[in-house]
Design a protein around this motif. Structure first.
Motif, PDB file in Angstrom:
ATOM      1  N   ALA A  59       0.841  -1.203   0.000  1.00  0.00           N
ATOM      2  CA  ALA A  59       0.000   0.000   0.000  1.00  0.00           C
ATOM      3  C   ALA A  59       0.877   1.254   0.000  1.00  0.00           C
ATOM      4  CB  ALA A  59      -0.939  -0.008   1.201  1.00  0.00           C
ATOM      5  N   SER A  60       1.982   1.205   0.728  1.00  0.00           N
ATOM      6  CA  SER A  60       2.915   2.333   0.737  1.00  0.00           C
ATOM      7  C   SER A  60       3.558   2.542  -0.630  1.00  0.00           C
ATOM      8  CB  SER A  60       4.002   2.120   1.792  1.00  0.00           C
ATOM      9  OG  SER A  60       3.426   2.126   3.085  1.00  0.00           O
ATOM     10  N   GLU A  61       3.844   1.466  -1.327  1.00  0.00           N
ATOM     11  CA  GLU A  61       4.407   1.594  -2.674  1.00  0.00           C
ATOM     12  C   GLU A  61       3.391   2.235  -3.624  1.00  0.00           C
ATOM     13  OE1 GLU A  61       6.027  -2.183  -3.880  1.00  0.00           O
ATOM     14  OE2 GLU A  61       7.551  -2.128  -2.311  1.00  0.00           O
ATOM     15  N   LEU A  62       2.115   1.953  -3.424  1.00  0.00           N
ATOM     16  CA  LEU A  62       1.066   2.603  -4.215  1.00  0.00           C
ATOM     17  C   LEU A  62       1.005   4.096  -3.877  1.00  0.00           C
ATOM     18  CD1 LEU A  62      -1.316   2.433  -6.201  1.00  0.00           C
ATOM     19  CD2 LEU A  62      -2.749   1.751  -4.247  1.00  0.00           C
TER      20      LEU A  62
ATOM     21  N   PHE B 283       1.842   8.457  -5.950  1.00  0.00           N
ATOM     22  CA  PHE B 283       1.026   9.673  -5.895  1.00  0.00           C
ATOM     23  C   PHE B 283       1.604  10.754  -4.987  1.00  0.00           C
ATOM     24  CE2 PHE B 283      -1.826   6.270  -7.105  1.00  0.00           C
ATOM     25  CZ  PHE B 283      -2.631   6.859  -8.068  1.00  0.00           C
ATOM     26  N   GLN B 284       2.664  10.424  -4.263  1.00  0.00           N
ATOM     27  CA  GLN B 284       3.145  11.249  -3.155  1.00  0.00           C
ATOM     28  C   GLN B 284       3.253  12.741  -3.465  1.00  0.00           C
ATOM     29  OE1 GLN B 284       6.827   9.881  -1.521  1.00  0.00           O
ATOM     30  NE2 GLN B 284       6.701  11.235   0.227  1.00  0.00           N
TER      31      GLN B 284
ATOM     32  N   GLU C  93       3.397   4.145 -18.647  1.00  0.00           N
ATOM     33  CA  GLU C  93       4.367   3.613 -17.676  1.00  0.00           C
ATOM     34  C   GLU C  93       3.840   3.745 -16.247  1.00  0.00           C
ATOM     35  OE1 GLU C  93       8.796   4.643 -16.011  1.00  0.00           O
ATOM     36  OE2 GLU C  93       8.450   4.872 -18.170  1.00  0.00           O
ATOM     37  N   THR C  94       3.301   4.915 -15.917  1.00  0.00           N
ATOM     38  CA  THR C  94       2.749   5.119 -14.576  1.00  0.00           C
ATOM     39  C   THR C  94       1.507   4.261 -14.369  1.00  0.00           C
ATOM     40  OG1 THR C  94       3.589   7.382 -14.631  1.00  0.00           O
ATOM     41  CG2 THR C  94       2.000   6.861 -12.915  1.00  0.00           C
ATOM     42  N   ALA C  95       0.673   4.164 -15.388  1.00  0.00           N
ATOM     43  CA  ALA C  95      -0.525   3.323 -15.295  1.00  0.00           C
ATOM     44  C   ALA C  95      -0.150   1.876 -14.987  1.00  0.00           C
ATOM     45  CB  ALA C  95      -1.330   3.410 -16.588  1.00  0.00           C
ATOM     46  N   HIS C  96       0.908   1.388 -15.619  1.00  0.00           N
ATOM     47  CA  HIS C  96       1.377   0.016 -15.374  1.00  0.00           C
ATOM     48  C   HIS C  96       1.830  -0.135 -13.921  1.00  0.00           C
ATOM     49  CE1 HIS C  96       3.130  -3.881 -16.181  1.00  0.00           C
ATOM     50  NE2 HIS C  96       4.275  -3.456 -15.667  1.00  0.00           N
ATOM     51  N   ARG C  97       2.576   0.863 -13.415  1.00  0.00           N
ATOM     52  CA  ARG C  97       3.042   0.806 -12.022  1.00  0.00           C
ATOM     53  C   ARG C  97       1.859   0.804 -11.054  1.00  0.00           C
ATOM     54  NH1 ARG C  97       6.292   5.672 -10.922  1.00  0.00           N
ATOM     55  NH2 ARG C  97       6.513   4.758  -8.866  1.00  0.00           N
ATOM     56  N   VAL C  98       0.877   1.686 -11.299  1.00  0.00           N
ATOM     57  CA  VAL C  98      -0.297   1.756 -10.426  1.00  0.00           C
ATOM     58  C   VAL C  98      -1.047   0.423 -10.449  1.00  0.00           C
ATOM     59  CG1 VAL C  98      -2.577   2.834 -10.124  1.00  0.00           C
ATOM     60  CG2 VAL C  98      -0.563   4.267 -10.572  1.00  0.00           C
ATOM     61  N   THR C  99      -1.254  -0.104 -11.638  1.00  0.00           N
ATOM     62  CA  THR C  99      -1.977  -1.370 -11.783  1.00  0.00           C
ATOM     63  C   THR C  99      -1.264  -2.496 -11.046  1.00  0.00           C
ATOM     64  OG1 THR C  99      -2.877  -0.636 -13.894  1.00  0.00           O
ATOM     65  CG2 THR C  99      -2.914  -3.004 -13.470  1.00  0.00           C
ATOM     66  N   ASP C 100       0.053  -2.567 -11.185  1.00  0.00           N
ATOM     67  CA  ASP C 100       0.818  -3.602 -10.480  1.00  0.00           C
ATOM     68  C   ASP C 100       0.715  -3.454  -8.965  1.00  0.00           C
ATOM     69  OD1 ASP C 100       1.642  -4.997 -12.698  1.00  0.00           O
ATOM     70  OD2 ASP C 100       3.742  -4.355 -12.596  1.00  0.00           O
ATOM     71  N   GLU C 101       0.806  -2.234  -8.467  1.00  0.00           N
ATOM     72  CA  GLU C 101       0.729  -2.040  -7.013  1.00  0.00           C
ATOM     73  C   GLU C 101      -0.671  -2.347  -6.488  1.00  0.00           C
ATOM     74  OE1 GLU C 101       3.313  -2.005  -5.302  1.00  0.00           O
ATOM     75  OE2 GLU C 101       4.722  -1.438  -6.875  1.00  0.00           O
ATOM     76  N   VAL C 102      -1.693  -1.983  -7.242  1.00  0.00           N
ATOM     77  CA  VAL C 102      -3.063  -2.341  -6.842  1.00  0.00           C
ATOM     78  C   VAL C 102      -3.190  -3.858  -6.770  1.00  0.00           C
ATOM     79  CG1 VAL C 102      -5.470  -2.353  -7.634  1.00  0.00           C
ATOM     80  CG2 VAL C 102      -4.168  -0.209  -7.606  1.00  0.00           C
ATOM     81  N   ALA C 103      -2.625  -4.554  -7.758  1.00  0.00           N
ATOM     82  CA  ALA C 103      -2.670  -6.024  -7.763  1.00  0.00           C
ATOM     83  C   ALA C 103      -1.935  -6.591  -6.550  1.00  0.00           C
ATOM     84  CB  ALA C 103      -2.076  -6.562  -9.059  1.00  0.00           C
ATOM     85  N   ASP C 104      -0.778  -6.019  -6.209  1.00  0.00           N
ATOM     86  CA  ASP C 104      -0.028  -6.495  -5.044  1.00  0.00           C
ATOM     87  C   ASP C 104      -0.821  -6.292  -3.758  1.00  0.00           C
ATOM     88  OD1 ASP C 104       2.132  -7.270  -6.612  1.00  0.00           O
ATOM     89  OD2 ASP C 104       3.288  -5.454  -6.224  1.00  0.00           O
ATOM     90  N   VAL C 105      -1.443  -5.121  -3.605  1.00  0.00           N
ATOM     91  CA  VAL C 105      -2.247  -4.840  -2.417  1.00  0.00           C
ATOM     92  C   VAL C 105      -3.395  -5.846  -2.319  1.00  0.00           C
ATOM     93  CG1 VAL C 105      -3.859  -3.168  -1.378  1.00  0.00           C
ATOM     94  CG2 VAL C 105      -1.647  -2.391  -2.268  1.00  0.00           C
ATOM     95  N   LEU C 106      -4.091  -6.052  -3.423  1.00  0.00           N
ATOM     96  CA  LEU C 106      -5.218  -6.984  -3.423  1.00  0.00           C
ATOM     97  C   LEU C 106      -4.757  -8.413  -3.142  1.00  0.00           C
ATOM     98  CD1 LEU C 106      -8.230  -7.460  -3.737  1.00  0.00           C
ATOM     99  CD2 LEU C 106      -7.871  -7.579  -6.212  1.00  0.00           C
ATOM    100  N   ALA C 107      -3.630  -8.808  -3.702  1.00  0.00           N
ATOM    101  CA  ALA C 107      -3.114 -10.168  -3.482  1.00  0.00           C
ATOM    102  C   ALA C 107      -2.854 -10.415  -1.996  1.00  0.00           C
ATOM    103  CB  ALA C 107      -1.846 -10.394  -4.299  1.00  0.00           C
ATOM    104  N   TYR C 108      -2.160  -9.480  -1.353  1.00  0.00           N
ATOM    105  CA  TYR C 108      -1.871  -9.678   0.066  1.00  0.00           C
ATOM    106  C   TYR C 108      -3.138  -9.594   0.918  1.00  0.00           C
ATOM    107  CZ  TYR C 108       3.139  -9.977  -0.542  1.00  0.00           C
ATOM    108  OH  TYR C 108       4.394 -10.404  -0.894  1.00  0.00           O
ATOM    109  N   LEU C 109      -4.075  -8.725   0.552  1.00  0.00           N
ATOM    110  CA  LEU C 109      -5.322  -8.649   1.294  1.00  0.00           C
ATOM    111  C   LEU C 109      -6.112  -9.952   1.176  1.00  0.00           C
ATOM    112  CD1 LEU C 109      -7.318  -7.066   3.009  1.00  0.00           C
ATOM    113  CD2 LEU C 109      -8.263  -6.125   0.886  1.00  0.00           C
ATOM    114  N   LEU C 110      -6.183 -10.502  -0.031  1.00  0.00           N
ATOM    115  CA  LEU C 110      -6.900 -11.770  -0.218  1.00  0.00           C
ATOM    116  C   LEU C 110      -6.207 -12.913   0.524  1.00  0.00           C
ATOM    117  CD1 LEU C 110      -7.969 -11.598  -3.973  1.00  0.00           C
ATOM    118  CD2 LEU C 110      -9.367 -11.191  -1.930  1.00  0.00           C
TER     119      LEU C 110
END
Length: 109
Positions: free
Chosen positions: A40-43, A47-48, A63-80
């Motif tokens: 979540a911090s990486e996400l 935007f900082q 490029e930024t869209a790809h980074r955001v999408t990957d971080e959202v996926a990481d957050v969701l993966a760990y939450l699940l």
């Protein structure tokens, strides 16, 4: 044709991925909550220093869209994974939380 995605199917895929790599001993609630916080911090980091206007356009840069999408996926993966380990149905938890918030914050007319 691919089957539609659902939370349970994604949780199974994540569990199978971890099991194939013998990562289950590390997937404790504490470790998963910490990993969720890190992702979540990486996400947030993306935007900082953006203005509100820049943050609203973040997905227009590939490029930024790809980074955001990957971080959202990481957050969701760990939450699940955390929900799976703790026996929480994330959709039922969210539904119940919305119900509580509707009672807590009634519409002011």
């Amino acid at each position: 044709m691919t089957e539609p995605l659902d939370v349970a199917k994604l949780q199974r895929r994540l569990a199978e991925f971890a099991a194939a790599r013998n990562w289950q001993p590390y997937h404790t609630p504490k470790n998963l909550a910490a990993a969720l916080s890190v992702e979540a911090s990486e996400l947030v980091e993306i935007f900082q220093w953006l203005t509100p206007e820049e943050s609203a356009r973040v997905m227009t840069d590939p490029e930024t869209a790809h980074r955001v999408t990957d971080e959202v996926a990481d957050v969701l993966a760990y939450l699940l994974q955390l929900c799976e380990v703790l026996g929480i149905d994330p959709l039922a938890a969210l539904d119940a939380k919305i119900d509580r918030n509707e009672r807590r914050f009634p519409i002011q007319e």
